[in-house]
Design an enzyme around this catalytic site. Structure first.
Site, PDB file in Angstrom:
ATOM      1  N   SER A  21      31.003  43.917  45.710  1.00 11.33           N
ATOM      2  CA  SER A  21      30.097  45.032  45.958  1.00 11.33           C
ATOM      3  C   SER A  21      30.106  45.996  44.779  1.00 11.33           C
ATOM      4  O   SER A  21      29.091  46.646  44.486  1.00 11.33           O
ATOM      5  CB  SER A  21      30.471  45.763  47.247  1.00 11.33           C
ATOM      6  OG  SER A  21      31.801  46.255  47.172  1.00 11.33           O
ATOM      7  N   ASP A  26      35.428  39.539  52.255  1.00 14.79           N
ATOM      8  CA  ASP A  26      35.859  40.834  52.765  1.00 14.79           C
ATOM      9  C   ASP A  26      37.351  40.802  53.083  1.00 14.79           C
ATOM     10  O   ASP A  26      37.852  39.807  53.618  1.00 14.79           O
ATOM     11  CB  ASP A  26      35.053  41.161  54.031  1.00 14.79           C
ATOM     12  CG  ASP A  26      35.088  42.622  54.386  1.00 14.79           C
ATOM     13  OD1 ASP A  26      36.189  43.137  54.664  1.00 14.79           O
ATOM     14  OD2 ASP A  26      34.021  43.256  54.389  1.00 14.79           O
ATOM     15  N   SER A  37      46.106  57.228  45.163  1.00 17.86           N
ATOM     16  CA  SER A  37      45.484  58.243  44.309  1.00 17.86           C
ATOM     17  C   SER A  37      46.271  59.543  44.373  1.00 17.86           C
ATOM     18  O   SER A  37      46.629  60.014  45.462  1.00 17.86           O
ATOM     19  CB  SER A  37      44.047  58.501  44.763  1.00 17.86           C
ATOM     20  OG  SER A  37      43.498  59.597  44.068  1.00 17.86           O
ATOM     21  N   TYR A  61      36.904  60.643  50.518  1.00 17.61           N
ATOM     22  CA  TYR A  61      37.554  59.582  49.736  1.00 17.61           C
ATOM     23  C   TYR A  61      39.058  59.794  49.681  1.00 17.61           C
ATOM     24  O   TYR A  61      39.841  58.886  49.990  1.00 17.61           O
ATOM     25  CB  TYR A  61      36.994  59.530  48.316  1.00 17.61           C
ATOM     26  CG  TYR A  61      37.963  58.896  47.350  1.00 17.61           C
ATOM     27  CD1 TYR A  61      38.244  57.530  47.410  1.00 17.61           C
ATOM     28  CD2 TYR A  61      38.642  59.665  46.405  1.00 17.61           C
ATOM     29  CE1 TYR A  61      39.173  56.952  46.551  1.00 17.61           C
ATOM     30  CE2 TYR A  61      39.560  59.093  45.540  1.00 17.61           C
ATOM     31  CZ  TYR A  61      39.823  57.736  45.615  1.00 17.61           C
ATOM     32  OH  TYR A  61      40.742  57.170  44.780  1.00 17.61           O
ATOM     33  N   LYS A  87      42.507  57.666  51.313  1.00 16.50           N
ATOM     34  CA  LYS A  87      43.720  57.239  50.614  1.00 16.50           C
ATOM     35  C   LYS A  87      44.961  57.771  51.330  1.00 16.50           C
ATOM     36  O   LYS A  87      45.963  57.059  51.513  1.00 16.50           O
ATOM     37  CB  LYS A  87      43.701  57.711  49.166  1.00 16.50           C
ATOM     38  CG  LYS A  87      42.747  56.950  48.276  1.00 16.50           C
ATOM     39  CD  LYS A  87      43.224  55.519  48.024  1.00 16.50           C
ATOM     40  CE  LYS A  87      42.384  54.813  46.982  1.00 16.50           C
ATOM     41  NZ  LYS A  87      42.866  53.442  46.693  1.00 16.50           N
ATOM     42  N   ASN A 108      43.574  59.667  36.665  1.00 18.29           N
ATOM     43  CA  ASN A 108      42.357  59.283  35.956  1.00 18.29           C
ATOM     44  C   ASN A 108      42.589  58.156  34.950  1.00 18.29           C
ATOM     45  O   ASN A 108      42.993  58.408  33.822  1.00 18.29           O
ATOM     46  CB  ASN A 108      41.785  60.497  35.205  1.00 18.29           C
ATOM     47  CG  ASN A 108      41.598  61.700  36.096  1.00 18.29           C
ATOM     48  OD1 ASN A 108      42.434  62.604  36.118  1.00 18.29           O
ATOM     49  ND2 ASN A 108      40.514  61.725  36.848  1.00 18.29           N
ATOM     50  N   GLY A 160      34.728  76.389  42.922  1.00 17.92           N
ATOM     51  CA  GLY A 160      35.563  75.279  43.355  1.00 17.92           C
ATOM     52  C   GLY A 160      36.431  74.683  42.269  1.00 17.92           C
ATOM     53  O   GLY A 160      37.295  73.845  42.552  1.00 17.92           O
TER      54      GLY A 160
END
Length: 337
Positions: free
Chosen positions: A35, A51, A118, A142, A146, A174, A293
């Site tokens: 995907s 999957d 993450s 997101y 995690k 990152n 922010g």
């Protein structure tokens, strides 16, 4: 260790981990639905398209590759704005399907899992430094997936019938660069992170704006932890090779978190300087106040990784920029862009 299952092994990080395993003589067995991953990244490799929640497919993989010693779980949806717009999609893809995968791994006797997590789940800290004990406060769907996946994995190692299941979770910020041999890299020619914006500014002549110049950092600009993807891949390999030393089969606690990063972070100004050095040209850099922010940023303490994995980052920010640019040129030519 002979074979390792890599979910998401046709993506940026998963494919680099697969290459690092091949370089060590370990066979990666890749499971990816393509995907986001690329078929080009699994050419010549053991690959199953499908999957992670497809129990019959996972059973077939283990039946055909009984030598699999561990699983590296990289498969996930990772785009923050998309996660805000489609939270149920992210919880289904990242959390619910991980539950199904773990059920299949347990059924097939796969007792070692390395989870690609993450560091975005950490709460901001006054000095921008986070270690494994820092408070967790995920601030996007997101990142929350995690955090939830980590909790699922930890509970899994403690549950009934999971007496031998063990998990090492690797948290990082990152990734930049590409496989140094340019076998794989970022699928997207125009990533939205800071390095991607620098590449865009260089290509179009548009200005690059540093938002916030009064943060309590080395030079006033915000700080992030940009780590070369090859260093990340080698850390995953180290976690696999040292797995039983980090988490012995009879360990009382069968779950461990380890941070991966540079250890000192990179400011926005330092990233710009490295980019300008790599391209041999100056950019039109402007300054502005912080956006609503905006925060100082974070970078990861890596003492635990050094101690337990015998790992430290070997590649600097300039090498990451140079490899990212080299890969982009190769990938653009491949795509005809």
């Amino acid at each position: 260790m002979k074979k390792v299952l890599i979910t998401g092994g046709a993506g940026f990080i998963g494919s680099t981990v697969a290459s690092a395993l091949l370089d060590r003589g370990i066979v990666p067995v890749v499971l990816d639905d393509l995907s986001k991953g690329r078929a080009e990244f699994v050419e010549g490799r053991v690959f199953y398209r499908g999957d992670i929640a497809d129990a019959a497919l996972v059973d077939r993989i283990f039946a055909e590759h009984p030598e699999i010693d561990a699983t590296v779980h990289c498969a996930a949806k990772i785009v923050v704005p998309e996660s805000v717009a489609r939270p149920l999609h992210y919880y289904r893809e990242n959390v619910a399907k991980t539950v199904e995968l773990l059920d299949s791994l347990q059924r097939n006797g796969c007792t070692r899992v390395v989870f690609s997590s993450s560091a975005s789940i950490y709460a901001p800290t006054p000095d921008a430094l986070v270690d494994e004990s820092s408070p967790v406060e995920a601030n996007s769907p997101y990142a929350r997936t995690k955090q939830m996946m980590e909790q699922v994995l930890q509970d899994w190692t403690r549950g009934e019938g999971a007496e031998r299941q063990r998990v090492i979770t690797l948290r990082y910020f990152n990734p930049i660069g590409a496989d140094p041999q340019l076998r794989t890299g970022l699928q997207d020619l125009n990533p939205t992170h800071a390095l991607g914006k620098l590449i865009e500014a260089h290509g179009t002549g548009a200005p690059f704006t540093v938002t916030g110049v009064d943060w309590p950092t080395r030079d006033g600009s915000g700080i992030r932890d940009y780590i070369h993807v090859q260093d990340l891949a080698e850390a995953h390999v180290a976690a696999l090779l040292r797995f039983d030393g980090v988490l012995a089969p009879d360990a009382a606690d069968r779950y461990r978190v380890i941070n991966l990063g540079t250890g000192d972070g990179t400011t926005v100004r330092e990233l710009i300087a490295a980019f300008e050095q790599a391209v041999g040209a100056k950019l039109d850099v402007r300054e502005a106040g912080p956006r609503p922010g905006d925060v100082i940023g974070c970078y990861a303490a890596v003492d635990t990784a050094r101690e337990l994995l015998g790992w430290k980052p070997e590649r600097g920010i300039a090498e990451g920029v140079a490899d990212a640019l080299a890969w982009r040129a190769k990938w653009a030519a491949h795509l005809g862009a």
